[in-house]
Design a protein around this motif. Structure first.
Motif, PDB file in Angstrom:
ATOM      1  N   ALA A 112       1.619 -32.659 -22.439  1.00  0.00           N
ATOM      2  CA  ALA A 112       1.928 -34.040 -22.845  1.00  0.00           C
ATOM      3  C   ALA A 112       3.207 -34.080 -23.679  1.00  0.00           C
ATOM      4  N   ASP A 113       3.379 -33.121 -24.610  1.00  0.00           N
ATOM      5  CA  ASP A 113       4.584 -33.094 -25.435  1.00  0.00           C
ATOM      6  C   ASP A 113       5.819 -32.730 -24.614  1.00  0.00           C
ATOM      7  N   GLN A 114       5.668 -31.817 -23.656  1.00  0.00           N
ATOM      8  CA  GLN A 114       6.801 -31.481 -22.779  1.00  0.00           C
ATOM      9  C   GLN A 114       7.241 -32.705 -21.988  1.00  0.00           C
ATOM     10  N   LYS A 115       6.263 -33.427 -21.455  1.00  0.00           N
ATOM     11  CA  LYS A 115       6.575 -34.627 -20.673  1.00  0.00           C
ATOM     12  C   LYS A 115       7.238 -35.683 -21.550  1.00  0.00           C
ATOM     13  N   LEU A 116       6.720 -35.876 -22.757  1.00  0.00           N
ATOM     14  CA  LEU A 116       7.307 -36.844 -23.684  1.00  0.00           C
ATOM     15  C   LEU A 116       8.761 -36.482 -23.988  1.00  0.00           C
ATOM     16  N   ALA A 117       9.014 -35.217 -24.278  1.00  0.00           N
ATOM     17  CA  ALA A 117      10.376 -34.764 -24.594  1.00  0.00           C
ATOM     18  C   ALA A 117      11.318 -35.041 -23.417  1.00  0.00           C
ATOM     19  N   ARG A 118      10.885 -34.685 -22.217  1.00  0.00           N
ATOM     20  CA  ARG A 118      11.723 -34.928 -21.028  1.00  0.00           C
ATOM     21  C   ARG A 118      11.957 -36.423 -20.813  1.00  0.00           C
ATOM     22  N   ASN A 119      10.912 -37.228 -20.998  1.00  0.00           N
ATOM     23  CA  ASN A 119      11.036 -38.668 -20.777  1.00  0.00           C
ATOM     24  C   ASN A 119      11.946 -39.340 -21.802  1.00  0.00           C
ATOM     25  N   MET A 120      11.884 -38.870 -23.045  1.00  0.00           N
ATOM     26  CA  MET A 120      12.771 -39.456 -24.065  1.00  0.00           C
ATOM     27  C   MET A 120      14.232 -39.127 -23.750  1.00  0.00           C
ATOM     28  N   MET A 121      14.510 -37.881 -23.352  1.00  0.00           N
ATOM     29  CA  MET A 121      15.882 -37.526 -23.002  1.00  0.00           C
ATOM     30  C   MET A 121      16.328 -38.286 -21.756  1.00  0.00           C
ATOM     31  N   GLU A 122      15.430 -38.441 -20.794  1.00  0.00           N
ATOM     32  CA  GLU A 122      15.760 -39.194 -19.589  1.00  0.00           C
ATOM     33  C   GLU A 122      16.112 -40.642 -19.936  1.00  0.00           C
ATOM     34  N   TYR A 123      15.396 -41.231 -20.887  1.00  0.00           N
ATOM     35  CA  TYR A 123      15.731 -42.604 -21.300  1.00  0.00           C
ATOM     36  C   TYR A 123      17.173 -42.647 -21.807  1.00  0.00           C
ATOM     37  N   LEU A 124      17.543 -41.700 -22.673  1.00  0.00           N
ATOM     38  CA  LEU A 124      18.901 -41.702 -23.226  1.00  0.00           C
ATOM     39  C   LEU A 124      19.944 -41.532 -22.123  1.00  0.00           C
ATOM     40  N   GLU A 125      19.698 -40.606 -21.207  1.00  0.00           N
ATOM     41  CA  GLU A 125      20.628 -40.414 -20.095  1.00  0.00           C
ATOM     42  C   GLU A 125      20.763 -41.692 -19.278  1.00  0.00           C
ATOM     43  N   ASN A 126      19.632 -42.317 -18.950  1.00  0.00           N
ATOM     44  CA  ASN A 126      19.656 -43.558 -18.172  1.00  0.00           C
ATOM     45  C   ASN A 126      20.341 -44.685 -18.937  1.00  0.00           C
ATOM     46  N   SER A 127      20.113 -44.734 -20.243  1.00  0.00           N
ATOM     47  CA  SER A 127      20.655 -45.833 -21.047  1.00  0.00           C
ATOM     48  C   SER A 127      22.162 -45.727 -21.239  1.00  0.00           C
ATOM     49  N   GLN A 128      22.733 -44.570 -20.893  1.00  0.00           N
ATOM     50  CA  GLN A 128      24.179 -44.400 -20.993  1.00  0.00           C
ATOM     51  C   GLN A 128      24.861 -44.530 -19.629  1.00  0.00           C
ATOM     52  N   ASP A 129      24.093 -44.914 -18.621  1.00  0.00           N
ATOM     53  CA  ASP A 129      24.604 -45.140 -17.266  1.00  0.00           C
ATOM     54  C   ASP A 129      24.598 -46.645 -17.005  1.00  0.00           C
ATOM     55  N   LYS A 189      21.723 -51.840 -16.150  1.00  0.00           N
ATOM     56  CA  LYS A 189      21.594 -53.138 -15.485  1.00  0.00           C
ATOM     57  C   LYS A 189      20.331 -53.189 -14.615  1.00  0.00           C
ATOM     58  N   LYS A 190      20.086 -52.135 -13.859  1.00  0.00           N
ATOM     59  CA  LYS A 190      18.943 -52.092 -12.944  1.00  0.00           C
ATOM     60  C   LYS A 190      17.600 -52.204 -13.676  1.00  0.00           C
ATOM     61  N   TYR A 191      17.477 -51.487 -14.819  1.00  0.00           N
ATOM     62  CA  TYR A 191      16.190 -51.434 -15.522  1.00  0.00           C
ATOM     63  C   TYR A 191      16.147 -52.261 -16.808  1.00  0.00           C
ATOM     64  N   GLY A 192      17.254 -52.943 -17.139  1.00  0.00           N
ATOM     65  CA  GLY A 192      17.275 -53.754 -18.358  1.00  0.00           C
ATOM     66  C   GLY A 192      17.150 -52.916 -19.628  1.00  0.00           C
ATOM     67  N   LEU A 193      17.864 -51.792 -19.664  1.00  0.00           N
ATOM     68  CA  LEU A 193      17.791 -50.882 -20.803  1.00  0.00           C
ATOM     69  C   LEU A 193      18.826 -51.248 -21.869  1.00  0.00           C
ATOM     70  N   ARG A 194      18.535 -50.900 -23.102  1.00  0.00           N
ATOM     71  CA  ARG A 194      19.530 -50.970 -24.173  1.00  0.00           C
ATOM     72  C   ARG A 194      20.069 -49.562 -24.369  1.00  0.00           C
ATOM     73  N   ALA A 195      21.367 -49.460 -24.520  1.00  0.00           N
ATOM     74  CA  ALA A 195      21.998 -48.153 -24.694  1.00  0.00           C
ATOM     75  C   ALA A 195      21.508 -47.496 -25.977  1.00  0.00           C
ATOM     76  N   GLY A 196      21.315 -46.182 -25.893  1.00  0.00           N
ATOM     77  CA  GLY A 196      20.870 -45.443 -27.064  1.00  0.00           C
ATOM     78  C   GLY A 196      21.442 -44.048 -27.084  1.00  0.00           C
ATOM     79  N   VAL A 197      21.537 -43.486 -28.296  1.00  0.00           N
ATOM     80  CA  VAL A 197      21.975 -42.102 -28.469  1.00  0.00           C
ATOM     81  C   VAL A 197      20.861 -41.264 -29.089  1.00  0.00           C
ATOM     82  N   GLY A 198      19.775 -41.917 -29.459  1.00  0.00           N
ATOM     83  CA  GLY A 198      18.640 -41.215 -30.022  1.00  0.00           C
ATOM     84  C   GLY A 198      17.362 -42.003 -29.786  1.00  0.00           C
TER      85      GLY A 198
END
Length: 186
Positions: free
Chosen positions: A29-46, A51-60
């Motif tokens: 569960a913690d491995q998945k959480l860590a990967r998902n949080m980093m994936e959010y940051l990567e997606n939020s900087q694209d 635009k596709k997912y309505g994300l707010r940009a983040g660096v952390g």
């Protein structure tokens, strides 16, 4: 995949709680959480994915922001040149600031937060330079010196692990009060 609806907002008690240290080896569960949080940051900087997912940009993004009270945060500070490696990219687990500069630093534009849906003006006074000790996902202890923007980002995320929000650091009486030695970071 983490989306904006998964990020809790100010007022939720998890954001003001002291997060628990993470145990190693990491659970699935913690491995998945860590990967998902980093994936959010990567997606939020694209821009396309923002635009596709309505994300707010983040660096952390800290685990408490997705309602998991654990000492874990993903940090992705991009370089100014898109083709270069990020300035800092890692999941920091059980992070501790082991030393810091006396000299304060703050972002000229102030700080924002994925868990705060309003603009709050003022200097968020932090340390301009820090030495950070943390564990990565493999359980390896790391030590890194950071200054200016990456140092500010890591301090912001570490605050989340201790129930502190960025605006707690703003001088209420004079939000733009600054000592002469304050390093203003653009």
């Amino acid at each position: 995949m983490i989306k904006m609806r998964d990020i809790i907002r100010e007022g939720n008690h998890t954001l003001r709680a002291e997060a628990k240290p993470v145990k190693f080896p990491l659970s699935e569960a913690d491995q998945k959480l860590a990967r998902n949080m980093m994936e959010y940051l990567e997606n939020s900087q694209d821009p396309e994915l923002v635009k596709k997912y309505g994300l707010r940009a983040g660096v952390g993004l800290a685990a408490p922001q997705v309602d998991v009270s654990e000492q874990m945060a993903a940090v992705l500070v991009p370089s100014e040149n898109e083709d270069d490696e990020p300035v800092f990219k890692d999941v920091i687990i059980n992070p501790v600031i082991i030393s810091h500069s006396v000299q304060p630093g703050a972002l000229t534009e102030g700080e924002g937060c994925l868990s705060v849906d309003r603009d709050i003006s003022g200097y968020v006074i932090r340390h301009d330079r820090i030495t950070l000790r943390y564990y990565n996902m493999a359980g390896e202890q790391k030590k890194i010196r950071l200054k200016n923007y990456p140092a500010i980002v890591c301090q912001h995320e570490i605050d989340h692990l201790h129930g502190i929000l960025f605006y707690d650091h703003i001088n209420e009486a004079n939000p733009f009060a600054a000592d002469d030695d304050l390093v203003l970071i653009s």
